[in-house]
Design a protein around this motif. Structure first.
Motif, short mmCIF file in Angstrom:
data_model
loop_
_atom_site.label_atom_id
_atom_site.label_comp_id
_atom_site.label_asym_id
_atom_site.label_seq_id
_atom_site.Cartn_x
_atom_site.Cartn_y
_atom_site.Cartn_z
N ARG A 65 0.75 -1.19 0.07
CA ARG A 65 -0.13 0.03 0.00
C ARG A 65 1.04 1.14 -0.02
O ARG A 65 2.06 1.22 0.15
CB ARG A 65 -0.84 -0.15 1.08
N PRO A 66 0.50 2.55 -0.26
CA PRO A 66 1.21 3.62 -0.22
C PRO A 66 1.75 3.70 1.02
O PRO A 66 3.05 4.47 1.11
CB PRO A 66 0.16 4.77 -0.33
N ARG A 69 5.10 1.70 1.33
CA ARG A 69 6.39 2.15 0.42
C ARG A 69 7.20 3.27 0.96
O ARG A 69 6.49 4.34 1.36
CB ARG A 69 5.70 2.36 -1.09
N ALA A 72 6.28 6.50 -1.69
CA ALA A 72 5.17 6.86 -1.89
C ALA A 72 4.84 8.32 -1.54
O ALA A 72 5.78 8.95 -0.69
CB ALA A 72 4.13 6.06 -1.32
N ASP A 73 3.98 9.13 -2.29
CA ASP A 73 3.67 10.30 -1.91
C ASP A 73 2.09 10.40 -1.29
O ASP A 73 1.46 9.41 -1.35
CB ASP A 73 3.53 11.22 -3.47
N ASP A 76 -0.90 9.40 -3.44
CA ASP A 76 -0.84 7.79 -3.84
C ASP A 76 -2.03 7.19 -3.00
O ASP A 76 -2.60 6.21 -3.47
CB ASP A 76 0.48 7.10 -3.55
N GLY A 77 -2.38 7.96 -1.91
CA GLY A 77 -3.36 7.37 -0.98
C GLY A 77 -4.87 7.84 -1.49
O GLY A 77 -5.64 7.43 -0.48
#
Length: 138
Positions: A65-66, A69, A72-73, A76-77
């Motif tokens: 999931r974001p 990671r 991730a930004d 992304d969620g």
């Protein structure tokens, strides 16, 4: 899910260490130990370990999931998070009928227990099938 699995793994390790220490400390007393607390800690350890294994196995199978990671930004969620049910009166009626059943058992009034059980079956059916009819039907 890896973060959640690690949190529960740390709790499992803590409980694995605390449970024998609790048993040892309470068995040193003159009364012979506290079997109730020790068995409660053993069961808690096993339950937390079960959740740890469940989250660990599913964390391996699903894509990260974001929040799992490092690259991730926040964006992304974004998006739909899932289905959240609206308000419902059925839990109130289920709890009320359970209270009537318990009152019937406590007062040894079996006729009250039977009335509560029948109304409870109706309330439970309403609770289970509330999204198949009416305003919130799917």
């Amino acid at each position: 899910m890896k973060a959640e699995a690690w949190i529960f793994a740390i709790c499992s390790i803590f409980l694995v260490l605390v449970t024998p220490a609790y048993w040892f400390v309470t068995s040193a007393s003159d009364q012979g130990g506290d079997w109730t607390g020790t068995s409660a800690l053993v069961m808690t350890t096993l339950l937390v370990l079960m959740v740890t294994l469940y989250l660990g196995f599913h964390a391996r199978k699903m894509e990260p999931r974001p929040e799992d990671r490092k690259d991730a930004d926040i964006v992304d969620g974004a998006g739909e998070l899932g289905f959240f049910p609206p308000y419902s009166w059925w839990p109130l009626w289920c709890a009320a009928t359970l209270a009537v059943c318990v009152l019937g058992i406590a007062a040894a009034a079996w006729w009250l227990f039977i009335i509560g059980a029948v109304l409870g079956a109706i309330a439970l059916c309403g609770f289970v099938f509330e999204y198949y009819r009416g305003e919130h039907a799917h």
